[in-house]
Each structure stands twice: as C-alpha cells, then as structure tokens.
Design a protein around this motif. Structure first.
Motif, PDB file in Angstrom:
ATOM      1  N   LEU A  13       0.821  -1.213   0.000  1.00  0.00           N
ATOM      2  CA  LEU A  13       0.000   0.000   0.000  1.00  0.00           C
ATOM      3  C   LEU A  13       0.854   1.263   0.000  1.00  0.00           C
ATOM      4  O   LEU A  13       0.388   2.344   0.370  1.00  0.00           O
ATOM      5  CB  LEU A  13      -0.919  -0.018   1.239  1.00  0.00           C
ATOM      6  N   GLY A  14       2.100   1.121  -0.396  1.00  0.00           N
ATOM      7  CA  GLY A  14       2.955   2.288  -0.546  1.00  0.00           C
ATOM      8  C   GLY A  14       3.541   2.793   0.756  1.00  0.00           C
ATOM      9  O   GLY A  14       3.589   2.078   1.762  1.00  0.00           O
ATOM     10  N   GLU A  15       4.011   4.043   0.714  1.00  0.00           N
ATOM     11  CA  GLU A  15       4.703   4.650   1.858  1.00  0.00           C
ATOM     12  C   GLU A  15       3.667   5.247   2.797  1.00  0.00           C
ATOM     13  O   GLU A  15       2.988   6.199   2.459  1.00  0.00           O
ATOM     14  CB  GLU A  15       5.631   5.769   1.368  1.00  0.00           C
ATOM     15  N   ARG A  16       3.522   4.696   3.984  1.00  0.00           N
ATOM     16  CA  ARG A  16       2.519   5.193   4.926  1.00  0.00           C
ATOM     17  C   ARG A  16       3.138   5.835   6.164  1.00  0.00           C
ATOM     18  O   ARG A  16       2.436   6.377   6.999  1.00  0.00           O
ATOM     19  CB  ARG A  16       1.591   4.054   5.369  1.00  0.00           C
ATOM     20  N   GLY A  17       4.431   5.697   6.316  1.00  0.00           N
ATOM     21  CA  GLY A  17       5.079   6.240   7.510  1.00  0.00           C
ATOM     22  C   GLY A  17       5.202   5.176   8.589  1.00  0.00           C
ATOM     23  O   GLY A  17       4.380   4.257   8.684  1.00  0.00           O
ATOM     24  N   ARG A  18       6.208   5.333   9.415  1.00  0.00           N
ATOM     25  CA  ARG A  18       6.559   4.303  10.389  1.00  0.00           C
ATOM     26  C   ARG A  18       5.423   3.987  11.368  1.00  0.00           C
ATOM     27  O   ARG A  18       5.157   2.829  11.685  1.00  0.00           O
ATOM     28  CB  ARG A  18       7.813   4.749  11.155  1.00  0.00           C
ATOM     29  N   SER A  21       2.217   4.261  11.046  1.00  0.00           N
ATOM     30  CA  SER A  21       1.180   3.474  10.381  1.00  0.00           C
ATOM     31  C   SER A  21       1.643   2.033  10.158  1.00  0.00           C
ATOM     32  O   SER A  21       0.916   1.077  10.455  1.00  0.00           O
ATOM     33  CB  SER A  21       0.811   4.144   9.053  1.00  0.00           C
ATOM     34  N   PHE A  22       2.857   1.886   9.652  1.00  0.00           N
ATOM     35  CA  PHE A  22       3.392   0.524   9.441  1.00  0.00           C
ATOM     36  C   PHE A  22       3.304  -0.277  10.740  1.00  0.00           C
ATOM     37  O   PHE A  22       2.939  -1.448  10.743  1.00  0.00           O
ATOM     38  CB  PHE A  22       4.867   0.584   8.997  1.00  0.00           C
ATOM     39  N   LYS A  23       3.644   0.392  11.843  1.00  0.00           N
ATOM     40  CA  LYS A  23       3.668  -0.289  13.149  1.00  0.00           C
ATOM     41  C   LYS A  23       2.256  -0.704  13.565  1.00  0.00           C
ATOM     42  O   LYS A  23       2.025  -1.818  14.032  1.00  0.00           O
ATOM     43  CB  LYS A  23       4.313   0.656  14.174  1.00  0.00           C
ATOM     44  N   ARG A  24       1.305   0.219  13.391  1.00  0.00           N
ATOM     45  CA  ARG A  24      -0.073  -0.108  13.785  1.00  0.00           C
ATOM     46  C   ARG A  24      -0.606  -1.293  12.986  1.00  0.00           C
ATOM     47  O   ARG A  24      -1.294  -2.174  13.524  1.00  0.00           O
ATOM     48  CB  ARG A  24      -0.988   1.111  13.566  1.00  0.00           C
TER      49      ARG A  24
END
Ligand code: 5AD
Ligand code: FES
Length: 350
Positions: free
Chosen positions: A142-147, A149-152
């Motif tokens: 889903l592309g670049e979501r930021g750290r 977001s990735f963590k959640r």
C-alpha cells in the motif's frame, strides 16, 4: 559467453557477492549461454531450499485511487481517464473467503496510496481476516505510509509488506517520480518495515525508462546488502495515458536473467514470476519459474474491477474468475515439473 562472464557467474554461484562494477558487467555481457548457465545454477539453489514447490499468493487490488504521480504508472493521480474504484471491507473479505476455499494461505492487499484506507479501517480489516483465517498470512502493498502506520498495521496482524524500491539509483529515481517523492524516504521505509518485524519485499521494474546496466548494478548491490525476504521484479510496460506511452517494454530475456542473478545473490528470497512477465509473453510465468522464481500471485480481485487496476496496458487475467486463474496456474506449473502448494509460504531463513 566470455570467460570473464563465466567467471563472474561461478563466483556468484559460489556464494560470494560481486562489486557494483562487476554486476554491471554481468548485466551488459549477457547472452543466451550466460542466461542458461545462470538459470541452471539458480534452479539448483532454489530446489535446495524450496524443492519443486511454488508458493501462491492471492492478490486483492483494493483501490486504484492514488495520491502519488509516478511517471510510469497508469493509476497515477494525474490520469484523468482512470476509472477509479475502491473495494469495501466486505468485498475484500469475500475475496479472502473465495481465496481460502481455493487453497490460498496468503492474501496480498495491494492498492494505490489512498487516504480512504485509514489505519483504523485497515487495522479492523486485517484483524477480521486474521480471526477468520488464522492459518493465513496477510501481506500489504500500500505504498509509503510512515513508520507509525506501518507499526499499527503490524500490531493488527499484518505479516509482510511489499514496497518496491523501484530503482536504487537516486538520479534514476528522480527521473521516474515527481519532486515530492524521495528516494531516501523509500529506502528508509524499507528499513523501518524490517525493524518493525515485517517480512519485507523490495523490487524494481526491468527496462524502465533511463535504466542502464549501471543502475541495475545498484539494484543488485542493494539486494545483496538489504537481503529482502521477497523481491518483485517485472518488465516495465508502457501505459497509454503516461508520457512513457511510446517507450518499449522491458524484455523477458533481461527479466529472467535478473531473476536468476537475484536468486544466486540471496538464495532464500521469495521471488515472484509476475503478472507483468506473463503480460509480455504467454509463457512468461513458466519462464520466470524456470529461471529461479518461486512464487506466483494470481488475481483474487472481483472481476468487475480487474481491468480498472491498470498499472500498465494489456494486463493478463483480467477476465478470468479466480478459480480459473488458480487452475490455469496449477496446470502451467505442472507442465514444467513444479507444483503449487497450499501453505503460507514464509521465507526460509537459513
Ligand atoms: N509497468 C510495469 N510495472 C509497473 N508498476 C507500476 N507501473 C508499471 C508499469 N507501467 C509496478 C511498480 C509498482 C508495482 C505495484 O507495479 O514497480 O511498485
Ligand atoms: Fe489467470 Fe491463467 S493465470 S488465466
């Protein structure tokens, strides 16, 4: 094949990496003989780890809305002719249900960078998929979501994340992307994903505009250093609504050559024979597997949206039902002595 190329292939097959200059030389010096030798070595290495098993991933294309404007991509935000859609959580769960019945144990949720798919929405969806199908892996693309977001999303149960680096040459990256996208962010995202605990996939297009043996050498060096769990490579294919519409597509020959090299650089890597490869050659997926690939990713999206998820022109498998694709792929793999297995298909770290 020159003696020098043969020597580089032997060193690679012996488990040592090459210098960037040598990767460029190996890429530029390719011919049929070198390709066969690489494929033979790659096949041996892959069989040693995965046998004749081919892992299958059910690809669900959840949205073709995208806030990015990558110059090569058919769903870039500035493409006014793109007929936009997004699937509802219920539609996505229905695809998973159908996929699970067909033997899929990994679902790949792929889409453009679509703000509609908030962390809350995705966490709920991932949780529901994992509770209905606890024997399955969830892969996000889903592309670049930021750290954060990735963590959640990881904490909600996502197992793997695919984020192609697209090119490991910063100048080349700039020529393929608008100014607001940055190569540094891309690479940082990959390291963030790894640190958070995902199995991570990078990858690049073969034959993208401006690509040279030197930029490819940087991709190979990056793969050698990063050691991705997955690596998606497929030919660039022009899309009629982009400025690259007249640029020739990447070749099967270079794509399969690189698949073999990547298998040898990082033996356990999960390497798909991509839909793009099948699009430029009716036997593309078979050729990819024979060159050292170990994964296929048939489409599980509802047939009503498949044509709309057009990153490039001419994409295959947009009319077939999921079950037809599954059967077709089984037959294709059996025709070359491989078999699709019903398993999560995690990376085998050695
Ligand atoms: N041809 C081939 N692959 C493409 N992708 C995007 N546009 C194209 C194209 N025109 C690839 C990118 C992206 C992945 C989802 O699809 O590498 O990361
Ligand atoms: Fe889709 Fe063959 S894999 S029809």
């Amino acid at each position: 094949m020159t003696g020098r190329t043969g020597g580089l292939i032997s060193r690679l097959a012996g488990g040592s990496g090459l210098t960037e200059a040598e990767y460029a030389e190996l890429t530029a010096g390719r011919d049929g003989e070198a390709a066969s030798l690489l494929a033979e070595k790659a096949d041996k290495v892959r069989r040693g780890i995965y046998g004749a098993d081919v892992y299958v991933r059910g690809l669900i294309e959840i949205s073709n809305y995208c806030k990015n404007d990558c110059l090569y991509c058919g769903i870039r935000r500035s493409n006014r002719s793109c007929d936009r859609y997004r699937l509802t959580p219920d539609e996505i769960l229905e695809c998973c249900g159908e996929g699970h019945a067909l033997g899929f144990r990994t679902f790949v949720l792929q889409g453009g960078e679509d703000g509609h798919f908030t962390d809350d929405l995705l966490c709920g969806l991932i949780g529901e998929i994992k509770s209905r199908y606890p024997d399955c892996a969830v892969t996000l693309s889903l592309g670049e979501r930021g750290r954060d977001s990735f963590k959640r999303l990881f904490d909600a149960g996502a197992d793997r994340y695919l984020l192609r680096h697209e090119t490991a040459d910063a100048g080349h990256y700039r020529s393929l992307h608008p100014g607001e996208m940055s190569f540094e962010n891309r690479i940082r995202s990959l390291y963030d994903l790894r640190e958070i605990g995902y199995q991570v996939g990078c990858g690049f297009m073969v034959g993208s505009p401006g690509q040279t043996p030197e930029t490819i050498a940087k991709d190979l060096k990056f793969i050698e250093e990063f050691k991705p769990d997955m690596c998606g490579i497929g030919p660039f294919i022009p899309h009629k609504d982009t400025l690259f519409r007249d640029h020739p597509h990447g070749t099967v020959e270079l794509t399969t050559y690189l698949l073999s090299i990547i298998r040898l650089i990082h033996p356990p890597v999960l390497l798909p024979a991509t839909t793009a490869l099948a699009t430029i050659d009716p036997r593309g997926r078979e050729k990819g597997i024979l060159a050292g690939a170990s994964v296929v990713m048939p489409n599980l999206s509802p047939t009503s949206v498949r044509k709309k998820y057009a990153l490039y022109d001419g994409k295959v498998c947009t009319g077939e039902e999921s079950a037809e694709c599954r059967d077709c792929l089984s037959r294709r793999m059996e025709s070359i002595g491989f078999r699709i297995v019903t398993a999560r298909g995690d990376v085998k770290r050695r």
